[in-house]
Design an enzyme around this catalytic site. Structure first.
Site, PDB file in Angstrom:
ATOM      1  N   CYS A 115      31.074   1.478 -14.179  1.00 43.62           N
ATOM      2  CA  CYS A 115      31.247   0.896 -15.413  1.00 43.62           C
ATOM      3  C   CYS A 115      33.029  -0.064 -15.739  1.00 43.62           C
ATOM      4  CB  CYS A 115      31.428   1.767 -16.349  1.00 43.62           C
ATOM      5  SG  CYS A 115      32.311   3.058 -16.410  1.00 43.62           S
TER       6      CYS A 115
ATOM      7  N   CYS B 105      36.526   3.290 -22.968  1.00 44.98           N
ATOM      8  CA  CYS B 105      34.997   3.816 -23.256  1.00 44.98           C
ATOM      9  C   CYS B 105      35.238   5.558 -24.291  1.00 44.98           C
ATOM     10  CB  CYS B 105      34.725   4.855 -21.856  1.00 44.98           C
ATOM     11  SG  CYS B 105      32.517   5.478 -21.940  1.00 44.98           S
TER      12      CYS B 105
ATOM     13  N   CYS C 190      30.212   9.950 -18.057  1.00 42.56           N
ATOM     14  CA  CYS C 190      31.522   9.789 -19.302  1.00 42.56           C
ATOM     15  C   CYS C 190      32.209  10.926 -19.389  1.00 42.56           C
ATOM     16  CB  CYS C 190      31.203   8.931 -20.913  1.00 42.56           C
ATOM     17  SG  CYS C 190      29.966   7.645 -20.786  1.00 42.56           S
TER      18      CYS C 190
HETATM   19 FE1  FES Z   1      31.299   4.872 -18.041  1.00 45.57          FE
HETATM   20 FE2  FES Z   1      31.852   5.815 -20.595  1.00 45.57          FE
HETATM   21  S1  FES Z   1      30.675   4.408 -19.899  1.00 45.57           S
HETATM   22  S2  FES Z   1      33.037   5.906 -17.724  1.00 45.57           S
END
Ligand code: FES
Length: 168
Positions: free
Chosen positions: A38, A67, A111
């Protein structure tokens, strides 16, 4: 089910007034982790103090790439670990760090795990002095605390990319 709405509300709530955001210039240790999927990167600083003969976490702060869930969890986690010893903080799992946010959907579990990893990295970056369990010596302990998220131009920065989902 309104669980997701609920979660979004809690995340929004946590983001409205995120705690402990920013660099801690006199930190004792720092941990940086990234997720290559991500692109989120999280850095966590920790400062210890002596309390009743024990070394406990005085303050922890963080920086994030953005995020929302990671910021919300880091905000909660940096509050949660205050007053804990390194060993106590290391014992916390990502679900506990995310605590008040409640159970996270599968997409967002990493996350919280990113926050947990940053915490572990920071707690281990002081050469194991903070942790009760002996940790291997870390040669490049804390890089300059002034550096930002520019790993390419800071070869001394220790970044751990989490490619594989963590255990559990
Ligand atoms: Fe990857 Fe939150 S979407 S850390």
């Amino acid at each position: 089910m309104t669980m997701n709405d609920d979660l979004q509300k809690r995340i929004t709530e946590a983001l409205r007034n995120p705690q402990n955001m920013g660099e801690l210039t006199d930190a004792d240790s720092v941990g940086t982790v990234g997720n290559s999927d991500c692109g989120e990167m999280l850095r966590l600083w920790i400062k210890f103090k002596e309390q009743n003969g024990k070394k406990v976490i005085d303050r922890a702060t963080f920086q994030s790439f953005g995020c929302e869930t990671a910021i919300a969890v880091a905000s909660l986690a940096t509050e949660l670990i205050r007053g804990k010893t390194a060993a106590e903080a290391l014992a916390l799992r990502s679900e506990e760090l995310a605590g008040e946010l409640g159970p996270l959907p599968p997409m967002k579990i990493h996350c919280a795990e990113l926050v947990e990893s940053a915490l572990r990295s920071a707690l281990k970056s002081d050469g194991g002095q903070a942790a009760a369990a002996p940790a291997p010596p870390v040669a490049d302990a804390a890089p300059s605390l002034l550096d930002k998220f520019t790993p390419a131009s800071n070869p001394g920065t220790r970044i751990i990319f989490l490619d594989a989902p963590g255990p559990g």
